[in-house]
Write an enzyme that holds these catalytic residues in place. Structure first.
Site, short mmCIF file in Angstrom:
data_model
loop_
_atom_site.label_atom_id
_atom_site.label_comp_id
_atom_site.label_asym_id
_atom_site.label_seq_id
_atom_site.Cartn_x
_atom_site.Cartn_y
_atom_site.Cartn_z
N CYS A 121 33.76 52.01 66.27
CA CYS A 121 35.23 52.63 65.26
C CYS A 121 36.25 52.23 66.29
O CYS A 121 36.45 52.67 67.39
CB CYS A 121 34.84 53.94 64.88
SG CYS A 121 36.49 54.85 64.61
N GLU A 122 37.31 51.70 65.62
CA GLU A 122 38.44 51.12 66.33
C GLU A 122 39.33 52.41 66.51
O GLU A 122 40.24 52.26 67.52
CB GLU A 122 39.25 50.17 65.58
CG GLU A 122 39.97 50.56 64.42
CD GLU A 122 40.82 49.38 63.68
OE1 GLU A 122 41.78 49.51 63.30
OE2 GLU A 122 40.27 48.31 63.87
N HIS A 123 39.10 53.58 65.94
CA HIS A 123 40.05 54.61 66.34
C HIS A 123 39.77 55.51 67.38
O HIS A 123 40.67 56.18 68.02
CB HIS A 123 40.02 55.45 64.87
CG HIS A 123 40.43 54.85 63.63
ND1 HIS A 123 40.08 54.94 62.51
CD2 HIS A 123 41.53 53.97 63.74
CE1 HIS A 123 40.86 54.35 61.57
NE2 HIS A 123 41.39 53.58 62.35
N HIS A 124 38.28 55.64 67.65
CA HIS A 124 37.71 56.51 68.59
C HIS A 124 36.80 55.84 69.54
O HIS A 124 36.35 56.30 70.50
CB HIS A 124 36.98 57.64 68.12
CG HIS A 124 37.89 58.47 67.53
ND1 HIS A 124 37.74 58.56 65.95
CD2 HIS A 124 38.79 59.63 67.41
CE1 HIS A 124 38.75 59.37 65.42
NE2 HIS A 124 39.30 59.84 66.35
N GLN A 149 35.08 50.36 58.82
CA GLN A 149 33.90 50.06 57.63
C GLN A 149 34.40 49.35 56.49
O GLN A 149 33.88 48.46 56.03
CB GLN A 149 33.18 51.34 57.26
CG GLN A 149 31.78 50.72 56.17
CD GLN A 149 30.92 51.95 56.07
OE1 GLN A 149 30.73 52.88 56.88
NE2 GLN A 149 30.26 51.88 54.88
N HIS A 199 28.68 57.56 61.04
CA HIS A 199 29.84 57.47 62.08
C HIS A 199 29.81 58.58 63.04
O HIS A 199 29.81 59.55 62.55
CB HIS A 199 31.24 57.38 61.09
CG HIS A 199 31.27 56.16 60.38
ND1 HIS A 199 32.35 55.30 60.75
CD2 HIS A 199 30.91 56.07 59.17
CE1 HIS A 199 32.40 54.45 59.84
NE2 HIS A 199 31.48 54.37 58.63
N CYS A 244 31.85 59.27 65.27
CA CYS A 244 33.15 59.84 65.21
C CYS A 244 33.28 60.98 64.29
O CYS A 244 34.11 62.33 64.39
CB CYS A 244 34.33 58.87 64.85
SG CYS A 244 34.29 58.23 63.27
#
Length: 206
Positions: free
Chosen positions: A95-98, A136, A164, A166
């Site tokens: 995941c690019e956010h976390h 995703q 996920h 996250c």
């Protein structure tokens, strides 16, 4: 690139990585470990920054791959015009956010229009996009668009189901939730064709 070899359980494992990139990532991870209150010089953590550097490089090696070229490397003229389905393709991404993993399965179909592709190339395309920092939703669209633009079939269908970390390890902490995304082109826009695809990916061969 540097080639590292080691004997593991009777077979030779070969890892390929860029030494400069590994060292650059590792230097930052020493600071991260100290910021977390750890001692990067203690025995258990001495090689952790280097291991993280190698791990991140592997988990994001999709940036070095050309998914369209993967498909073009095994395209064949063929008059077959029925649905081709490859289901239960394992997906592993970050995941690019976390920068926490999400993982699950992808189900992909296309309807040939004069050309087919080697079946192994479709999972390779999934990996080429998944082994990047991702969300995703975008991953689903990128796989669809690559197959549609390269193979030029009558239609493409992609469904991805993932868990996920996250969501499971932090934040709302819902361990059993599954995220499903879908993307369709051409003939799969029509309900009848789309439903046939959905029946095929949920059917059991037992």
């Amino acid at each position: 690139m540097h080639l590292a070899q080691e004997e593991l359980n009777g077979y030779e494992k070969v890892d390929q990585y860029n030494v400069n990139t590994v060292n650059r990532i590792a230097s930052h991870y020493k600071d991260i470990l100290m910021a977390l209150g750890e001692d990067p010089e203690r025995n258990g953590l001495l090689k952790t920054p280097e291991r993280v550097g190698k791990s991140l490089q592997y988990l994001t090696h999709g940036y070095d791959l050309d998914p369209a070229a993967i498909l073009k490397g095994a395209m064949f003229e063929e008059e077959y015009s029925q649905m081709v389905v490859v289901k239960d393709i394992e997906v592993y991404s970050l995941c690019e956010h976390h920068m926490l993993p999400f993982f699950g399965k992808a189900h992909i179909a296309y309807i040939p229009n004069g050309h087919i592709v080697g079946l192994s190339k479709i999972p390779r395309v999934v990996d080429a996009f998944a082994r990047r920092l991702q969300v995703q939703e975008r991953l689903t669209n990128e796989i669809r668009d690559c197959i549609h633009d390269t193979v030029k079939p009558l239609g493409v269908a992609v469904v991805i189901e993932c868990r996920h970390l996250c969501m499971a390890m932090r934040g709302i902490q819902k361990q059993n939730s599954v995220t499903t995304t879908s993307a369709f082109t051409g003939e799969f826009i029509h309900e009848r064709t789309r439903n046939e695809f959905l029946r095929l990916i949920t059917a059991s061969l037992d």
